[in-house]
Design a protein around this motif. Structure first.
Motif, mmCIF file in Angstrom:
data_model
loop_
_atom_site.group_PDB
_atom_site.id
_atom_site.type_symbol
_atom_site.label_atom_id
_atom_site.label_comp_id
_atom_site.label_asym_id
_atom_site.label_seq_id
_atom_site.Cartn_x
_atom_site.Cartn_y
_atom_site.Cartn_z
ATOM 1 N N VAL A 50 0.458 0.664 45.811
ATOM 2 C CA VAL A 50 0.096 -0.550 45.067
ATOM 3 C C VAL A 50 0.770 -1.765 45.689
ATOM 4 N N ARG A 51 2.067 -1.635 45.973
ATOM 5 C CA ARG A 51 2.796 -2.738 46.606
ATOM 6 C C ARG A 51 2.289 -3.000 48.026
ATOM 7 N N ALA A 52 2.028 -1.908 48.775
ATOM 8 C CA ALA A 52 1.539 -2.066 50.139
ATOM 9 C C ALA A 52 0.191 -2.776 50.154
ATOM 10 N N LEU A 53 -0.673 -2.448 49.194
ATOM 11 C CA LEU A 53 -1.978 -3.110 49.123
ATOM 12 C C LEU A 53 -1.809 -4.588 48.789
ATOM 13 N N ALA A 54 -0.927 -4.901 47.850
ATOM 14 C CA ALA A 54 -0.696 -6.304 47.496
ATOM 15 C C ALA A 54 -0.156 -7.088 48.696
ATOM 16 N N GLU A 55 0.733 -6.461 49.480
ATOM 17 C CA GLU A 55 1.261 -7.127 50.674
ATOM 18 C C GLU A 55 0.141 -7.426 51.669
#
Length: 330
Positions: free
Chosen positions: A12-17
């Motif tokens: 989720v964080r990687a996608l947001a980045e």
């Protein structure tokens, strides 16, 4: 791009980045970076939701369709799209899994009450109210009302369907009034979708790949813009069609290319592989009509009750386009 992959413990964080990077780097070639407000309007979502999608510190999982649309609107690198899809799918899969319940904790649907062997605890909460006949009757009434509402929707839908059939019977394949309604409804009464200026993602890419297969020098960027519309008009004029820049049943019939093991133009194969993969039949997009592509095509044909030939003929192309889901128009 960051160094994370779809197997990252925090997709989720990687996608947001990654989405944040697309947005930050979208200001190029003289184009300003869009504001979040304007970008949210193009995506059809509210600005608060978009902000969460673009915030790695407090991220929220963006749906796959929104990720693909962001990729197109922000003109992000093509190489980023497979990774973004993998991250979105991994994040969505993680969200659907419920964490295991620790031993001795309460289940989701109510607290666990324990009592010593010689009787209930002194401060134990009162037992839940018993289910009475009035409670049961109320529940049955609610269920009956829901069922009646559902039947009403079905009846209304049937009436709309009959009206649509009568309208389609009176109208031509490409022209109004059918085309005007089908622009937002997906496939028309003929089974072919209407693609036009302003369409994004699969409609635009299918047209662009096939135009390239016919020798038109346009970019397959998933945005049916001015150049794509001009190329469609040129193609239509060259085939004796009304040059209106809209791709309806007659234009699709000329645009599609029959593909088999002996005749497989690269860009037409890319269009075929893209539509197969986008319809849920896993297919590598290579531009080469490999035995693996033929098997994917046969699987699609079998699932749609088509003749299983491994050949992309007119009916298979029409079924592929109809299987893409609703179009997105900016």
């Amino acid at each position: 791009m960051t160094g994370r992959t779809a197997s990252d413990p925090d997709p989720v964080r990687a996608l947001a980045e990654l989405l944040r990077t697309w947005w930050e780097l979208s200001a190029r070639e003289g184009r300003p970076k869009p504001t979040q407000q304007s970008l949210a309007g193009r995506l059809g979502i509210d600005q608060t939701t978009l902000s969460r999608y673009l915030n790695p510190r407090h991220p929220s999982t963006a749906p796959l369709g929104t990720v693909e649309l962001l990729h197109t609107v922000l003109r992000a690198p093509a190489a980023d799209l497979p990774r973004a899809r993998a991250l979105a799918e991994a994040a969505a899969a993680g969200a659907t899994r419920k964490p295991p319940r620790a031993a001795g904790t309460a289940p989701v649907d109510g607290p666990v009450r324990t009592a010593p062997a010689d009787g209930p605890a002194e401060n134990a909460p009162a037992p839940a109210a018993p289910v009475t006949r009035r409670t049961t009757t109320a529940r049955r009434t609610a269920v009956a009302r829901a069922a009646l509402a559902f039947l009403g929707v079905l009846t209304l839908g049937g009436g709309i369907g009959l009206g649509w059939g009568a309208l389609a019977h009176r109208a031509g394949q490409d022209g109004p009034p059918v085309a005007a309604v089908a622009a937002s409804a997906g496939p028309t009464a003929t089974g072919w979708p209407l693609a036009r200026k302003g369409d994004l993602l699969w409609k635009a890419r299918a047209v662009q790949y096939l135009l390239r297969a016919h020798g038109h020098d346009i970019e397959a960027d998933g945005d049916f813009g001015v150049r794509t519309a001009a190329a469609v008009k040129t193609f239509q004029a060259g085939h004796g069609l009304l040059a209106d820049g809209k791709v309806g049943a007659r234009t699709w019939s000329h645009l599609i290319i029959r593909i088999d093991s002996r005749h497989a133009p690269q860009q037409a194969v890319v269009a075929l592989q893209y539509l197969l993969d986008n319809s849920g039949t896993a297919t590598d997009i290579t531009g080469i009509f490999t035995p693996s592509t033929a098997r994917s095509l046969e699987t699609f044909q079998r699932d749609r009750a088509l003749p299983v030939t491994g050949v992309a003929d007119r009916e298979t192309w029409r079924a592929l386009l109809a299987a893409q889901g609703p179009g997105i128009h900016r």
